[in-house]
Write a protein that holds these residues in place. Structure first.
Motif, PDB file in Angstrom:
ATOM      1  N   PRO A 237      -5.713  -5.117   2.104  1.00 17.12           N
ATOM      2  CA  PRO A 237      -6.127  -6.514   1.610  1.00 17.12           C
ATOM      3  C   PRO A 237      -6.818  -7.441   2.366  1.00 17.12           C
ATOM      4  CG  PRO A 237      -3.765  -6.441   2.472  1.00 17.12           C
ATOM      5  CD  PRO A 237      -4.459  -4.992   2.583  1.00 17.12           C
TER       6      PRO A 237
ATOM      7  N   ASP B 221     -11.629  -6.440  -4.366  1.00 16.89           N
ATOM      8  CA  ASP B 221     -10.566  -7.293  -3.862  1.00 16.89           C
ATOM      9  C   ASP B 221      -9.885  -6.409  -2.667  1.00 16.89           C
ATOM     10  OD1 ASP B 221      -9.696  -4.978  -5.397  1.00 16.89           O
ATOM     11  OD2 ASP B 221      -8.055  -5.939  -6.411  1.00 16.89           O
ATOM     12  N   HIS B 222     -10.160  -5.541  -2.296  1.00 17.50           N
ATOM     13  CA  HIS B 222      -9.699  -4.932  -1.149  1.00 17.50           C
ATOM     14  C   HIS B 222     -10.735  -3.956  -0.558  1.00 17.50           C
ATOM     15  CE1 HIS B 222      -9.444  -1.712  -4.079  1.00 17.50           C
ATOM     16  NE2 HIS B 222      -9.397  -0.820  -2.932  1.00 17.50           N
TER      17      HIS B 222
ATOM     18  N   ARG C 228      -4.822   0.734   0.451  1.00 11.99           N
ATOM     19  CA  ARG C 228      -5.781  -0.355   0.223  1.00 11.99           C
ATOM     20  C   ARG C 228      -5.413  -1.520   1.243  1.00 11.99           C
ATOM     21  NH1 ARG C 228      -6.613  -1.308  -5.697  1.00 11.99           N
ATOM     22  NH2 ARG C 228      -6.188  -3.296  -5.547  1.00 11.99           N
TER      23      ARG C 228
ATOM     24  N   ARG D 287      -8.098  -2.961  10.504  1.00 10.56           N
ATOM     25  CA  ARG D 287      -8.069  -4.159  10.020  1.00 10.56           C
ATOM     26  C   ARG D 287      -8.842  -5.052  11.068  1.00 10.56           C
ATOM     27  NH1 ARG D 287      -5.467  -5.563   5.614  1.00 10.56           N
ATOM     28  NH2 ARG D 287      -5.444  -7.780   6.504  1.00 10.56           N
TER      29      ARG D 287
END
Length: 499
Positions: free
Chosen positions: A213, A263-264, A211, A285
């Motif tokens: 974030p 949420d991720h 996951r 990311r």
């Protein structure tokens, strides 16, 4: 921010997740450090100490909280909105340069002495490059320990540790648990990677599921929509609600699948060599702009009454970036003065002929995008494009291959812009779109873009480039995000007329 004690205390007492990654809270009575949003009862203010990085907490003798897992916080937005030495160094550390090349390699890329880099990182982050890289290795080790059944020796190797002893000592020091105990505490039923066949290098098969974030809010529509709309067949695809693509990495290649969740971001990675894990995560990311601070960005853009309704309608837009800066620059040239479909067709032809083949168990991805070295060897006469753009293309790939133009996490933004503008066929639009999508400049702006000018006119903003640039001064340093809001006002083509 960690020096503003009163502000940090307020963030911890309110468990404000917006500040996760901005600073870390160490508790002197327990010897642990946490993220600001840790769910435990906040300690007394006099027992709090604030640090700018997890590495600084570890250097001071604190261990990571087992509840809030501060090592899994989103990264600080500072490193992707600045172009100074510290920010460039942090981007390179995240890209694994210290693990592969050591501190001398980091210094050589940045053009400074190792002493200067040590001094500046210590002053701002409370830790030097080795400590920062060590913290990153610890995080990668934890991820592999908890999500795969790999033998611990393979975990240590994949996370970048030089020895099993260093791996064991670091995990115990940072997490206050032995590696085997850390694995025993992990939730059951976690997807993982099968053990290796004896005698093979780490990770010959299988996928890692993890996951990614982010700071809320995140609006995935423009982010994934743009990536899907411009996807190059064979290199990228949109399938079953996920963006998938191939990755060229330091030790091999990989495949990644990314899908937005509330949420991720759900991430599934298949790597030829697990030593590429931290690099692959860092690049994904960066491509999805997950370390941005959307609240600060949107608050600034809302100060313009004509932009405010766009922000309020769909807050949290991100800038879709790239996992390969050189690849994006090449694709920007291919997209000059043509439609999105034509640009994808040109890129797909290059990929089919000059890209490296990869195996995809799901069958949709077939190639890595060609490297600058491979493209520099292409016969210019074989390129189906106008002669002037052919000259632009061949000049760019030759300079990328020779290192005359360097595009990467270490790029000096003003210097790189100047070098690109000096190339034939490179106008302000091409340079600014590369600055925005490849270099990550959050203030890059495209006043000559057809879609931007049309959106500006519909909103009542100035539509001429000079007047729009003057109005956009109030949006700084977030003009690249204003571009995303303006593009979203119309279903205009993604490629644009200017050069």
């Amino acid at each position: 921010m960690h020096t503003d004690t009163a502000r940090c205390v307020r963030a911890v007492q309110s468990k404000d997740a917006r500040f996760d990654g901005w600073f870390f809270t160490a508790v002197v009575t327990t010897g642990i450090y946490c993220r600001p949003s840790c769910p435990v009862v906040p300690p007394k203010p006099e027992n709090m100490r604030f640090f700018p990085s997890a590495a600084a907490c570890q250097q001071a003798g604190f261990r990571a909280c087992k509840r809030c897992r501060p090592d899994t916080s989103p990264g600080s937005p500072e490193w992707n909105q600045r172009a100074d030495l510290v920010a460039r160094a942090m981007r390179l550390i995240a890209d694994g340069v210290v693990d592969r090349e050591g501190v001398p390699g980091l210094a050589a890329r940045l053009g400074y002495s190792t002493r200067q880099i040590e001094r500046q990182l210590l002053a701002e982050l409370g830790a030097g490059p080795l400590a920062l890289a060590r913290a990153q290795r610890a995080q990668a080790a934890r991820l592999l320990i908890e999500t795969t059944p790999l033998p611990m020796a393979d975990v240590a190797f994949a996370a970048g540790f030089a020895s099993i002893r260093t791996f064991n000592d670091t995990v115990r020091e940072v997490f206050a648990l032995a590696p085997t105990d850390l694995r025993a505490r992990a939730p059951r039923g976690t997807p993982g990677t099968p053990p290796n066949t004896p005698g093979t290098p780490p990770n010959t098969a299988g996928a890692l599921t993890l996951r990614l974030p982010f700071r809320a809010p995140l609006n995935p529509d423009n982010l994934f929509g743009h990536l899907a709309a411009t996807a190059v067949p064979g290199v990228e695809e949109w399938r079953d609600g996920a963006y998938r693509r191939t990755l060229r990495l330091p030790y091999g290649h990989g495949l990644v699948s990314l899908s937005p969740q509330p949420d991720h971001i759900a991430c599934r990675l298949t790597l030829g060599d697990l030593r590429d894990l931290t690099v692959a995560i860092s690049r994904c990311r960066r491509m999805l702009d997950l370390d941005a601070d959307p609240v600060a960005i949107d608050d600034q853009l809302r100060t313009d009454p004509l932009l405010a309704p766009l922000v309020d309608k769909a807050p949290g837009r991100r800038v879709p970036r790239t996992v390969d800066e050189a690849e994006f620059a090449v694709r920007a040239v291919l997209g000059q003065q043509v439609s999105t479909a034509a640009a994808r067709t040109h890129a797909a032809r290059l990929v089919t002929v000059h890209g490296e083949r990869v195996d995809d168990p799901e069958g949709g991805l077939t190639h890595l995008f060609p490297s600058p070295e491979a493209l520099a060897a292409v016969d210019p006469e074989s390129l189906a494009m106008p002669r002037t753009r052919r000259t632009t293309f061949t000049t760019l790939v030759r300079q990328l291959a020779d290192g005359e133009v360097r595009l990467g996490p270490d790029s000096d933004w003003p210097e790189t812009r100047a070098r690109l503008l000096a190339l034939p066929g490179f106008g302000p639009w091409t340079v600014d779109v590369i600055a925005m999508r490849a270099l990550g400049d959050p203030d890059a702006f495209l006043p000559t873009d057809l879609g931007i000018r049309r959106a500006a006119q519909e909103l009542g903003l100035p539509s001429t480039p000079a007047a729009l640039t003057a109005r956009a001064a109030a949006w700084r340093p977030w003009r690249a995000y204003a571009v995303q809001y303006l593009w979203a006002t119309d279903s205009h083509p993604i490629n644009f007329l200017p050069v």
